[in-house]
Scaffold this motif. Structure first.
Motif, PDB file in Angstrom:
ATOM      1  N   TYR A  28     -21.313  70.677  89.803  1.00 23.99           N
ATOM      2  CA  TYR A  28     -20.692  71.222  91.011  1.00 23.99           C
ATOM      3  C   TYR A  28     -21.439  70.701  92.227  1.00 23.99           C
ATOM      4  O   TYR A  28     -22.674  70.813  92.317  1.00 23.99           O
ATOM      5  CB  TYR A  28     -20.737  72.751  90.960  1.00 23.99           C
ATOM      6  CG  TYR A  28     -20.228  73.441  92.212  1.00 23.99           C
ATOM      7  CD1 TYR A  28     -18.882  73.762  92.367  1.00 23.99           C
ATOM      8  CD2 TYR A  28     -21.102  73.774  93.249  1.00 23.99           C
ATOM      9  CE1 TYR A  28     -18.423  74.396  93.513  1.00 23.99           C
ATOM     10  CE2 TYR A  28     -20.651  74.413  94.398  1.00 23.99           C
ATOM     11  CZ  TYR A  28     -19.303  74.716  94.519  1.00 23.99           C
ATOM     12  OH  TYR A  28     -18.860  75.335  95.664  1.00 23.99           O
ATOM     13  N   PHE A  29     -20.705  70.130  93.189  1.00 26.11           N
ATOM     14  CA  PHE A  29     -21.299  69.564  94.401  1.00 26.11           C
ATOM     15  C   PHE A  29     -21.298  70.608  95.514  1.00 26.11           C
ATOM     16  O   PHE A  29     -20.247  71.081  95.936  1.00 26.11           O
ATOM     17  CB  PHE A  29     -20.507  68.329  94.858  1.00 26.11           C
ATOM     18  CG  PHE A  29     -20.723  67.114  94.005  1.00 26.11           C
ATOM     19  CD1 PHE A  29     -21.487  66.056  94.468  1.00 26.11           C
ATOM     20  CD2 PHE A  29     -20.162  67.008  92.741  1.00 26.11           C
ATOM     21  CE1 PHE A  29     -21.691  64.927  93.699  1.00 26.11           C
ATOM     22  CE2 PHE A  29     -20.358  65.885  91.957  1.00 26.11           C
ATOM     23  CZ  PHE A  29     -21.136  64.842  92.432  1.00 26.11           C
ATOM     24  N   LYS A  30     -22.493  70.953  95.987  1.00 26.65           N
ATOM     25  CA  LYS A  30     -22.651  71.960  97.044  1.00 26.65           C
ATOM     26  C   LYS A  30     -22.533  71.300  98.425  1.00 26.65           C
ATOM     27  O   LYS A  30     -22.609  70.085  98.562  1.00 26.65           O
ATOM     28  CB  LYS A  30     -24.022  72.635  96.929  1.00 26.65           C
ATOM     29  CG  LYS A  30     -24.280  73.307  95.590  1.00 26.65           C
ATOM     30  CD  LYS A  30     -25.474  74.245  95.635  1.00 26.65           C
ATOM     31  CE  LYS A  30     -26.779  73.536  95.840  1.00 26.65           C
ATOM     32  NZ  LYS A  30     -27.943  74.441  95.809  1.00 26.65           N
ATOM     33  N   ASP A  31     -22.387  72.143  99.441  1.00 24.03           N
ATOM     34  CA  ASP A  31     -22.380  71.671 100.825  1.00 24.03           C
ATOM     35  C   ASP A  31     -23.775  71.689 101.440  1.00 24.03           C
ATOM     36  O   ASP A  31     -23.947  71.316 102.600  1.00 24.03           O
ATOM     37  CB  ASP A  31     -21.452  72.541 101.691  1.00 24.03           C
ATOM     38  CG  ASP A  31     -19.976  72.240 101.431  1.00 24.03           C
ATOM     39  OD1 ASP A  31     -19.672  71.167 100.882  1.00 24.03           O
ATOM     40  OD2 ASP A  31     -19.140  73.091 101.785  1.00 24.03           O
ATOM     41  N   LEU A  44     -23.382  71.848 105.427  1.00 26.11           N
ATOM     42  CA  LEU A  44     -22.416  70.969 106.090  1.00 26.11           C
ATOM     43  C   LEU A  44     -21.086  71.111 105.356  1.00 26.11           C
ATOM     44  O   LEU A  44     -20.903  70.570 104.263  1.00 26.11           O
ATOM     45  CB  LEU A  44     -22.904  69.517 106.056  1.00 26.11           C
ATOM     46  CG  LEU A  44     -24.280  69.263 106.695  1.00 26.11           C
ATOM     47  CD1 LEU A  44     -24.704  67.813 106.477  1.00 26.11           C
ATOM     48  CD2 LEU A  44     -24.254  69.582 108.190  1.00 26.11           C
ATOM     49  N   GLU A  45     -20.178  71.854 105.949  1.00 22.13           N
ATOM     50  CA  GLU A  45     -18.924  72.180 105.284  1.00 22.13           C
ATOM     51  C   GLU A  45     -18.145  70.918 104.912  1.00 22.13           C
ATOM     52  O   GLU A  45     -17.846  70.091 105.759  1.00 22.13           O
ATOM     53  CB  GLU A  45     -18.056  73.065 106.198  1.00 22.13           C
ATOM     54  CG  GLU A  45     -16.809  73.585 105.499  1.00 22.13           C
ATOM     55  CD  GLU A  45     -15.936  74.409 106.432  1.00 22.13           C
ATOM     56  OE1 GLU A  45     -14.813  74.741 106.012  1.00 22.13           O
ATOM     57  OE2 GLU A  45     -16.363  74.689 107.562  1.00 22.13           O
ATOM     58  N   GLY A  46     -17.856  70.792 103.623  1.00 24.69           N
ATOM     59  CA  GLY A  46     -17.073  69.658 103.129  1.00 24.69           C
ATOM     60  C   GLY A  46     -17.892  68.539 102.527  1.00 24.69           C
ATOM     61  O   GLY A  46     -17.337  67.639 101.883  1.00 24.69           O
ATOM     62  N   ASN A 225     -22.606  64.103 113.604  1.00 25.05           N
ATOM     63  CA  ASN A 225     -21.427  63.494 112.968  1.00 25.05           C
ATOM     64  C   ASN A 225     -21.672  63.106 111.505  1.00 25.05           C
ATOM     65  O   ASN A 225     -21.232  62.043 111.057  1.00 25.05           O
ATOM     66  CB  ASN A 225     -20.959  62.263 113.750  1.00 25.05           C
ATOM     67  CG  ASN A 225     -20.472  62.617 115.146  1.00 25.05           C
ATOM     68  OD1 ASN A 225     -19.911  63.689 115.362  1.00 25.05           O
ATOM     69  ND2 ASN A 225     -20.702  61.728 116.091  1.00 25.05           N
ATOM     70  N   VAL A 226     -22.372  63.968 110.782  1.00 24.71           N
ATOM     71  CA  VAL A 226     -22.683  63.657 109.383  1.00 24.71           C
ATOM     72  C   VAL A 226     -21.410  63.583 108.545  1.00 24.71           C
ATOM     73  O   VAL A 226     -21.158  62.582 107.852  1.00 24.71           O
ATOM     74  CB  VAL A 226     -23.652  64.710 108.790  1.00 24.71           C
ATOM     75  CG1 VAL A 226     -23.979  64.364 107.331  1.00 24.71           C
ATOM     76  CG2 VAL A 226     -24.924  64.799 109.616  1.00 24.71           C
ATOM     77  N   ILE A 227     -20.599  64.635 108.607  1.00 30.94           N
ATOM     78  CA  ILE A 227     -19.386  64.679 107.794  1.00 30.94           C
ATOM     79  C   ILE A 227     -18.422  63.572 108.190  1.00 30.94           C
ATOM     80  O   ILE A 227     -17.790  62.934 107.330  1.00 30.94           O
ATOM     81  CB  ILE A 227     -18.707  66.059 107.906  1.00 30.94           C
ATOM     82  CG1 ILE A 227     -19.631  67.142 107.336  1.00 30.94           C
ATOM     83  CG2 ILE A 227     -17.370  66.078 107.178  1.00 30.94           C
ATOM     84  CD1 ILE A 227     -19.987  66.970 105.872  1.00 30.94           C
ATOM     85  N   GLY A 250     -15.584  70.172 109.816  1.00 36.22           N
ATOM     86  CA  GLY A 250     -15.051  71.185 108.907  1.00 36.22           C
ATOM     87  C   GLY A 250     -13.893  70.667 108.093  1.00 36.22           C
ATOM     88  O   GLY A 250     -13.284  69.654 108.427  1.00 36.22           O
ATOM     89  N   LEU A 251     -13.596  71.367 107.005  1.00 37.57           N
ATOM     90  CA  LEU A 251     -12.448  70.995 106.161  1.00 37.57           C
ATOM     91  C   LEU A 251     -11.240  71.813 106.565  1.00 37.57           C
ATOM     92  O   LEU A 251     -11.336  73.028 106.768  1.00 37.57           O
ATOM     93  CB  LEU A 251     -12.767  71.269 104.686  1.00 37.57           C
ATOM     94  CG  LEU A 251     -13.673  70.239 104.013  1.00 37.57           C
ATOM     95  CD1 LEU A 251     -13.981  70.691 102.629  1.00 37.57           C
ATOM     96  CD2 LEU A 251     -13.019  68.886 103.998  1.00 37.57           C
TER      97      LEU A 251
END
Length: 252
Positions: A28-31, A44-46, A225-227, A250-251
Motif C-alpha cells: 500500500y502506497f501512503k501519501d 502530500l495528498e495523492g 509543486n511536489v505533486i 490535491g486529488l
C-alpha cells in the motif's frame, strides 16, 4: 481499505499487508513524505496514487526485459500485489550525475556528469542514518553473498541502462536512483530479485531542457509543486489515463 487484514510492516512510504495467497503481499502506497531520515515529514495528498502507477509502469517493463522483480499486478489506485521476498538490508544507489550527498561529501558541484556510472551501497539502518558500506562489509557481515552481490550489480546496471533510455525519450535526465533487492527461495536455493518501488521518491529526475527538478528534492529543498512535478513525470511516461486529476496538490 475496509477489508480486515493483517498488517506485516509499515515503513515511511508504504505498508505491507498479508497477501491473498501464500508467498504474496499487498503493498500500500501512503501519501506520507519524509526526508533526512524522517526528520522532515509531511502528507502530500495523492503522492501514493501517483507513485503506485509510476512504479507499476516501470516494474512491468523491467519484468519484460528480464529484470525479475516482486511486482505481480496493481490492485487499485494505492495497492499492488507483490511477491513476498526476504529483503536484503542494503540500499543500492546508482549515480550518473553528481547530486545530493555525493556533492556534499566530495565537494563536487551538483550537476557534474560522472565519467561513468557509480554504484554505492548503504546499510539499511535508520538509527545509524543508513551508512555507506563497501562490498567487503557486505560479505563480511553476511548481508549478501559474493554471488548475490554480482547479481545485484548486474541488475542495477541493466536497470540504469533501461531507465536512462526510458526517461531520455521523454525529455527527462536520470541523475541517480535508489533500489532495493530481496531473495526468494525455491527449495533450498535462493535468487535475487528487484523489490521495493521505482518512482520520483527514489529517483532524481531533471527536465533535460531546463534542469528543473521533478522528484523528491522538491520536498527536501522546499521547492514546492511536489505533486505537480510527480504528475508531470507520469504524464510524460504516458500513464495519466485513469489517474485522478491533480489540482494544486490535491486529488479531485
Amino acid at each position: 481499505m475496509n477489508v480486515k487484514r493483517k498488517k506485516l510492516y509499515e515503513g515511511k512510504a508504504k505498508i505491507l499487508y498479508e497477501g491473498p495467497e501464500p508467498g504474496t503481499l499487498i503493498q500500500y502506497f501512503k501519501d506520507d513524505a519524509t526526508a533526512f531520515n524522517a526528520q522532515k515529514k509531511a502528507t502530500l495528498e495523492g503522492k501514493g496514487v501517483i507513485n503506485n502507477q509510476i512504479s507499476e509502469f516501470i516494474m512491468s517493463r523491467l519484468n519484460g526485459i528480464g529484470v525479475t522483480n516482486h511486482f505481480i499486478k496493481r490492485l487499485n489506485l494505492r495497492e499492488q500485489l507483490i511477491r513476498e521476498c526476504e529483503i536484503i538490508p542494503l540500499e543500492v544507489v546508482c549515480r550518473n550525475i553528481v547530486a545530493g550527498s555525493m556533492s556534499q561529501r566530495l565537494g563536487i558541484e551538483e550537476g557534474t556528469p560522472l565519467p561513468r556510472s557509480i554504484i554505492e551501497f548503504y546499510y539499511k539502518k535508520d538509527e545509524l542514518n543508513d551508512p555507506m558500506v563497501t562490498e567487503e562489509h557486505i560479505t563480511a557481515f553476511n548481508w549478501a553473498s559474493t554471488q548475490e552481490l554480482d547479481d545485484i550489480l548486474a541488475m542495477t546496471v541493466r536497470v540504469n541502462d533501461y531507465l536512462s533510455g526510458l526517461f531520455a525519450g521523454v525529455g527527462i535526465t536520470l541523475v541517480d536512483f535508489k533500489i532495493e533487492f530481496g531473495r526468494i527461495w525455491e527449495n533450498d536455493f535462493s535468487r535475487v530479485i528487484l523489490a521495493d518501488e521505482i518512482s520520483p521518491d527514489s529517483c532524481r529526475l531533471w527536465d533535460t531542457a531546463t534542469g528543473e527538478k521533478l522528484d523528491k528534492d522538491r520536498f527536501r529543498r522546499d521547492l514546492g509543486n511536489v505533486i505537480e512535478s510527480y504528475t508531470e513525470v507520469a504524464r510524460r511516461l504516458g500513464i495519466m489515463k485513469g489517474m485522478p486529476t491533480v489540482i494544486q496538490g490535491g486529488l479531485h
